[in-house]
Write an enzyme that holds these catalytic residues in place. Structure first.
Site, PDB file in Angstrom:
ATOM      1  CG  ASP A   1      34.299 -15.170  17.606  1.00  0.00           C
ATOM      2  OD1 ASP A   1      33.315 -14.388  17.534  1.00  0.00           O
ATOM      3  OD2 ASP A   1      34.434 -16.163  16.865  1.00  0.00           O
TER       4      ASP A   1
ATOM      5  CD  GLU B   1      30.443 -14.612  12.742  1.00  0.00           C
ATOM      6  OE1 GLU B   1      29.748 -14.573  11.715  1.00  0.00           O
ATOM      7  OE2 GLU B   1      31.690 -14.440  12.709  1.00  0.00           O
TER       8      GLU B   1
END
Lengths: 362, 362
Positions: free
Chosen positions: A81, A135
């Site tokens: 991400d 994350e």
């Protein structure tokens, strides 16, 4: 190696064989936290195209293992991400610089793991390649955090490398991270007769003055210097355009060196904001450098430069909490992470792939 | 007087005859700005129940006229909306004090107008009773403002009284009001390496320090002392929990004495916030006391106390801009307007009704 697989990869073999082309291909799939399905699908298919890998997936977390019966197992891990886009999507290439959201943090690192996974069938250690989601947002959503609880066996290893941006250096340990809300209270009144009220937003002046005057504590551990940070990341207050507001809230992010526990960091913040209401919203401890483990020493030798402190909190702390020595190593520049101008040097991607291949190929 | 009307009022004659009971009945109809239909319906029906009144309505603005051929026409005006509720709905009565949202600002005043409208069929002046919506929000929505443009003939009069809270005193003129946005810019960076960025929220410290240290200018005009005010009413900033923010915005409300024009007030604010980006969002000039007009002098004599300055901006400035002398007079306490503890003294409602009746009945 992808030619005869029953799982055709969305990326051609020439892309998977070229870590720079693969970085760019991964950057050009938008994957802001919470929206990682498309890129995870692509990574999973690429891994399944390599017959030497055993692939598992839970949600948007994918693991690919070699099972060669080696004496040691190492992990190469990266998140898929990014932070929100900032006029920096898709990627653009300018000479040696590849620009775009996630180029540094950390698709160039995750691309190295994917490139090695599919192109190195017989590493000298068994390897677990791990790709995960969420994350960049609250820890409760973090894919590695969730898998460490639901499938702790996925993380069984002797050593782990997290491919977070380090500009090709070894960054050891990581700082702890804490988020608190500082509340300033006042008393409402009509804005035309404000002397009958107490303006909570004006009351924030002193809190912001302390923050603006904050000086980082610096700590040296195992030869690595950790530099702390303290920042307001959100501020909000207000009732109506003609009302003296009775509440102002400031969300503060604190990064603290791994010689302090989260409890000690909280005590520091309560002292720093003395006189104000402080609520801890999130707290995660850091990780000490832990450079004495043999696999870490081997890797440092392969890189050939002295290790430094990791200033940002990274998921190496999750490995550390499981007793697995871990360090950060990736081609991105950590100073460019989360900036509009985010980019990665093509040379650093190529060098990073060479270092990892030298180490894993023996 | 309502018994035989073809338009039955939602309020019985005994409520319309009692300004205290009528205040309470009006407070107990929720009417936060933008949500005034129910109370306007009730007021319109009450006015239509009085055969001596000619009633018109546009949107949530209602006008009721006597047409007795008197030499002079006066206006009694009040808004029907309130600021948002604040755990102060519905009303509660505690001895002489009636608590609740709108009790002071300004349903007690509007109740006086409605009470007199239906109970005084032959005033010595012709009277225009005016009730309107959206006074507590942006001027573009203000019912009186809109009607002054679409139906200026509704406001033709020799003198106007606005029943805003003045605690039974005559408050003359009004202060101007201005809203500006002060912008503080910075540069984004990762919160763990914040020294590569510039934190815009920390940068707001100096702006808030100036606001916290602001000292009111005080001006005496026609014997009335105007006291200015300067307040942050909103603050906002932040990108993500781990990003040093690059923008912080503060909405500031300034009340300025009527010896200054809006242009002069803007120049003052630009000097006050020197070094920062200032954008004017809304600006309305004030109104000089204008106490020399004959109807004003008559009314002041009827009240029997010396006039004071009106500190809040009120719609008297709209009348002043149309060349109609206007002043504020109402039973509410202006210091309680927009507070959780808002209330009105029952005695002040009764006295206010007596003063107006003495003046209008001749």
């Amino acid at each position: 190696m992808a030619a005869h697989s029953p799982f055709p990869s969305p990326w051609q073999a020439d892309v998977l064989d070229d870590p720079v082309a693969l970085t760019r291909a991964m950057v050009d799939i938008e994957s802001v936290s919470g929206d990682e399905k498309e890129i995870t699908d692509a990574v999973e298919l690429a891994l399944r195209s390599a017959p030497h890998l055993a692939v598992d997936r839970v949600g948007n977390v994918v693991r690919a293992n070699t099972n060669l019966g080696r004496a040691q197992r190492v992990i190469l891990a990266g998140h898929l991400d990014t932070v929100p886009l900032h006029d920096n999507f898709p990627s653009t290439l300018d000479g040696d610089l590849l620009y775009g959201c996630g180029t540094s943090d950390m698709k160039s690192g995750s691309a190295l793991a994917l490139h090695l996974a599919v192109s190195l069938p017989e590493p000298v250690f068994d390897v677990t390649y791990l790709f995960y989601d969420c994350e960049e947002i609250d820890a409760e959503h973090n894919g590695l955090n969730k898998i460490s609880q639901s499938h702790p066996d996925w993380l069984a290893a002797d050593f782990a490398i997290l491919l977070e941006p380090t500009y090709g250096l070894v960054e050891a340990g990581c700082q702890g991270s804490m988020r608190v809300v500082v509340r300033i209270e006042g008393r409402r009144a009509h804005a035309a007769r404000s002397w009958h009220g107490v303006n909570a937003i004006h009351g924030a002046a002193e809190v912001l003055r302390r923050l603006a005057g904050y000086e980082s504590r610096r700590v040296v551990i195992d030869g690595c210097e950790f530099r702390e940070a303290l920042n307001a990341v959100y501020i909000r207050g207000g009732v109506a355009g003609n009302v003296v507001p009775d509440l102002c809230e400031i969300d503060v992010n604190h990064r603290f060196a791994p010689d302090r526990t989260a409890v000690e960091a909280e005590a520091y913040l309560r002292d720093f904001f003395e006189g104000y209401h402080v609520e801890v919203v999130e707290a995660v401890g850091g990780a000490l450098p832990g450079l004495s483990a043999t696999p870490a020493q081997d890797f440092i030798t392969a890189v050939g430069t002295a290790p430094l402190a990791k200033l940002g909190w990274t998921d190496v702390a999750r490995f550390a909490s499981l007793g697995i020595p871990a360090l950060n190593f990736g081609p991105g520049d950590p100073n460019l992470a989360h900036t509009k101008n985010e980019h990665v040097e093509v040379t650093k991607i190529v060098e990073g792939a060479e270092v990892l291949r030298r180490w894993l190929a023996g």
